[in-house]
Motif scaffolding. Structure first.
Motif, PDB file in Angstrom:
ATOM      1  N   THR A  54       0.731  -1.378  -0.158  1.00  0.00           N
ATOM      2  CA  THR A  54       0.069   0.084  -0.211  1.00  0.00           C
ATOM      3  C   THR A  54       0.873   1.046   0.029  1.00  0.00           C
ATOM      4  O   THR A  54       0.420   2.247  -0.364  1.00  0.00           O
ATOM      5  CB  THR A  54      -0.912   0.206   1.131  1.00  0.00           C
ATOM      6  OG1 THR A  54      -0.165   0.281   2.300  1.00  0.00           O
ATOM      7  CG2 THR A  54      -1.613  -0.884   1.301  1.00  0.00           C
ATOM      8  N   CYS A  58       4.171   9.802  -3.381  1.00  0.00           N
ATOM      9  CA  CYS A  58       3.238  10.601  -3.808  1.00  0.00           C
ATOM     10  C   CYS A  58       3.545  11.158  -5.152  1.00  0.00           C
ATOM     11  O   CYS A  58       4.715  11.388  -5.544  1.00  0.00           O
ATOM     12  CB  CYS A  58       3.508  11.926  -2.874  1.00  0.00           C
ATOM     13  SG  CYS A  58       2.561  13.304  -3.433  1.00  0.00           S
ATOM     14  N   THR A  65       3.435   7.777   0.733  1.00  0.00           N
ATOM     15  CA  THR A  65       1.931   7.853   1.187  1.00  0.00           C
ATOM     16  C   THR A  65       0.987   6.740   0.667  1.00  0.00           C
ATOM     17  O   THR A  65       1.783   5.735   0.068  1.00  0.00           O
ATOM     18  CB  THR A  65       1.426   9.226   0.184  1.00  0.00           C
ATOM     19  OG1 THR A  65       0.049   9.194   0.712  1.00  0.00           O
ATOM     20  CG2 THR A  65       1.447   8.736  -1.238  1.00  0.00           C
ATOM     21  N   ASP A  66       0.192   6.398   1.155  1.00  0.00           N
ATOM     22  CA  ASP A  66      -0.685   5.257   0.848  1.00  0.00           C
ATOM     23  C   ASP A  66      -1.934   5.884  -0.225  1.00  0.00           C
ATOM     24  O   ASP A  66      -2.888   4.789  -0.431  1.00  0.00           O
ATOM     25  CB  ASP A  66      -1.388   4.336   1.855  1.00  0.00           C
ATOM     26  CG  ASP A  66      -1.978   5.178   3.150  1.00  0.00           C
ATOM     27  OD1 ASP A  66      -2.115   6.409   2.827  1.00  0.00           O
ATOM     28  OD2 ASP A  66      -2.036   4.851   4.299  1.00  0.00           O
ATOM     29  N   SER A  67      -1.855   7.017  -0.341  1.00  0.00           N
ATOM     30  CA  SER A  67      -3.072   7.419  -1.400  1.00  0.00           C
ATOM     31  C   SER A  67      -2.043   8.010  -2.619  1.00  0.00           C
ATOM     32  O   SER A  67      -0.884   7.979  -2.829  1.00  0.00           O
ATOM     33  CB  SER A  67      -3.890   8.490  -0.833  1.00  0.00           C
ATOM     34  OG  SER A  67      -3.242   9.517   0.124  1.00  0.00           O
ATOM     35  N   ASP A  68      -3.069   8.686  -3.498  1.00  0.00           N
ATOM     36  CA  ASP A  68      -2.271   8.917  -4.793  1.00  0.00           C
ATOM     37  C   ASP A  68      -1.520  10.422  -4.544  1.00  0.00           C
ATOM     38  O   ASP A  68      -0.542  10.141  -5.023  1.00  0.00           O
ATOM     39  CB  ASP A  68      -3.590   9.674  -5.703  1.00  0.00           C
ATOM     40  CG  ASP A  68      -3.274   8.852  -7.197  1.00  0.00           C
ATOM     41  OD1 ASP A  68      -2.715   8.013  -7.183  1.00  0.00           O
ATOM     42  OD2 ASP A  68      -3.697   9.684  -8.243  1.00  0.00           O
ATOM     43  N   GLU A  69      -1.949  11.264  -3.639  1.00  0.00           N
ATOM     44  CA  GLU A  69      -1.252  12.378  -3.345  1.00  0.00           C
ATOM     45  C   GLU A  69      -1.099  12.457  -1.915  1.00  0.00           C
ATOM     46  O   GLU A  69      -2.123  11.919  -1.174  1.00  0.00           O
ATOM     47  CB  GLU A  69      -2.071  13.598  -3.889  1.00  0.00           C
ATOM     48  CG  GLU A  69      -1.804  13.687  -5.365  1.00  0.00           C
ATOM     49  CD  GLU A  69      -2.701  15.173  -5.902  1.00  0.00           C
ATOM     50  OE1 GLU A  69      -3.044  15.678  -4.926  1.00  0.00           O
ATOM     51  OE2 GLU A  69      -3.033  15.039  -6.976  1.00  0.00           O
ATOM     52  N   CYS A  70      -0.167  12.786  -1.157  1.00  0.00           N
ATOM     53  CA  CYS A  70       0.147  12.759   0.184  1.00  0.00           C
ATOM     54  C   CYS A  70      -0.725  13.790   0.960  1.00  0.00           C
ATOM     55  O   CYS A  70      -1.196  14.712   0.272  1.00  0.00           O
ATOM     56  CB  CYS A  70       1.734  12.904   0.447  1.00  0.00           C
ATOM     57  SG  CYS A  70       2.377  14.442   0.198  1.00  0.00           S
ATOM     58  N   ALA A  71      -0.740  13.708   2.093  1.00  0.00           N
ATOM     59  CA  ALA A  71      -1.561  14.567   3.021  1.00  0.00           C
ATOM     60  C   ALA A  71      -1.045  16.073   2.841  1.00  0.00           C
ATOM     61  O   ALA A  71      -1.791  17.055   2.922  1.00  0.00           O
ATOM     62  CB  ALA A  71      -1.562  14.143   4.408  1.00  0.00           C
ATOM     63  N   ARG A  74      -1.921  17.592  -0.420  1.00  0.00           N
ATOM     64  CA  ARG A  74      -3.412  17.882  -0.649  1.00  0.00           C
ATOM     65  C   ARG A  74      -3.731  19.046   0.152  1.00  0.00           C
ATOM     66  O   ARG A  74      -4.898  19.398   0.040  1.00  0.00           O
ATOM     67  CB  ARG A  74      -4.359  16.286   0.014  1.00  0.00           C
ATOM     68  CG  ARG A  74      -4.402  15.387  -1.059  1.00  0.00           C
ATOM     69  CD  ARG A  74      -5.294  14.220  -0.962  1.00  0.00           C
ATOM     70  NE  ARG A  74      -4.407  13.323  -0.192  1.00  0.00           N
ATOM     71  CZ  ARG A  74      -4.875  12.743   1.116  1.00  0.00           C
ATOM     72  NH1 ARG A  74      -5.958  13.126   1.526  1.00  0.00           N
ATOM     73  NH2 ARG A  74      -4.144  12.021   1.673  1.00  0.00           N
TER      74      ARG A  74
ATOM     75  N   PRO B   5       2.805   6.999   6.148  1.00  0.00           N
ATOM     76  CA  PRO B   5       1.459   6.469   5.933  1.00  0.00           C
ATOM     77  C   PRO B   5       1.467   5.169   7.061  1.00  0.00           C
ATOM     78  O   PRO B   5       2.056   4.650   7.621  1.00  0.00           O
ATOM     79  CB  PRO B   5       1.670   5.609   4.718  1.00  0.00           C
ATOM     80  CG  PRO B   5       2.864   6.279   4.199  1.00  0.00           C
ATOM     81  CD  PRO B   5       3.758   6.778   5.091  1.00  0.00           C
TER      82      PRO B   5
END
Lengths: 199, 199
Positions: A54, A58, A65-71, A74, B5
């Motif tokens: 996962t 980024c 990160t574990d999403s498309d763009e990091c916190a 974003r 993450p």
């Protein structure tokens, strides 16, 4: 010939392949795994697979990160026209702990190091140049470690970025807060003197 | 708040729970896992599960094995009437490396240690007494570490075994081969003198 069951030997070998873990430590860690409740051993294994699956970088700043763009990328409250360039995700964590910086980051995942055969194309410099080329960035702060490789990397990047008319700065060198002058090394003292400020 | 993450934080936490691994080392290990090819990360995880699932203690000698009885207990060429009692599977490995001993083993999985709340019932002493009670064992060699806990354990076991008419011995104390007399501690020198042999 090893006196351990093959599954134990394999596990010892895996631990010994980790950086900084010797054979004796690997044995100790493997024996510890055997002593865990089966559920905990499984959850350790699952954590390895999950992290590897996962966690990725980024697409904007290259931080983990574990999403498309990091916190941070974003976040609407972070200052988008300042970018702090660091060598590793750990350095982002260190900067964030200082609670002083409110801009964005760019993580290089390494520094230029000819001795270790790491050239400019082996770290995420291209991605930084693309970001700057897109516009909207006013200042790029170099926050590499103050050693030869860090300085080489900072200078190399700053030469690449100058044509875009962006301001390139770097963290100040000087006496660490709380340290004693007596034990400061010559290079640090010299830098601290050069960078002296009026009070 | 961590800047990593959550899956990475979890993995760091798992590594930090291992004995002798601090937070910084745990971070380094977790980052290393992220840098592995996905296949290797999976195989690391699989090795943990496999070791925990397949490795258990031999029903005779309590050493670690992946079958019902360990290779040494099954071997027809090993001398069945001598049993060497050790604290841990690592000690079996050490004895085997010396290539001198051809008997069987008994692994206690610990030593009696009142300070750590480990009593005789917490280690595999009962299993040893049962083995001796079954008959066929002529000599039991105590091979615990030469410290207070090791000696206490050896004496305790020897008192339990004496009624069965079995010979109980222990490894010789003395100057380690290759060591210098000059640096030998008093206790070792005293033991070496007591155990002196005619040449």
């Amino acid at each position: 010939m090893s006196m351990f069951p093959s599954a134990l030997d394999e596990l010892i070998e895996k631990f010994a392949s980790l950086p900084g873990v010797g054979l004796k430590s690997a044995q100790r860690l493997a024996f510890h795994i055997l002593s865990l409740p089966e559920e905990e051993a499984r959850s350790f294994a699952a954590a390895i697979v999950k992290a590897r699956e996962t966690v990725h970088t980024c697409k904007i700043c290259q931080n983990l990160t574990d999403s498309d763009e990091c916190a941070i990328c974003r976040s609407p409250t972070r200052d988008g026209d300042v970018v702090c360039v660091v060598a590793s995700p750990k350095d982002v964590a260190a900067m964030e702990r200082a609670r002083e910086y409110n801009g964005r980051y760019h993580v290089l995942h390494g520094v230029i190091s000819p001795l270790n055969h790491i050239g400019p194309d082996d770290i995420r410099i291209r991605e930084l140049v693309d970001r700057v080329a897109e516009g909207g960035i006013r200042e790029v702060i170099m926050a590499m470690n103050p050693d030869t490789e860090g300085e080489t990397t900072a200078k190399y990047i700053s030469r690449l970025l100058k044509p875009f008319g962006v301001k390139v700065t770097r963290l100040a060198y000087g006496i660490p807060v709380g340290a004693s002058l007596e034990f400061a090394d010559d290079a640090t003292l010299m830098r601290a003197l050069e960078g002296r400020q009026e009070i």
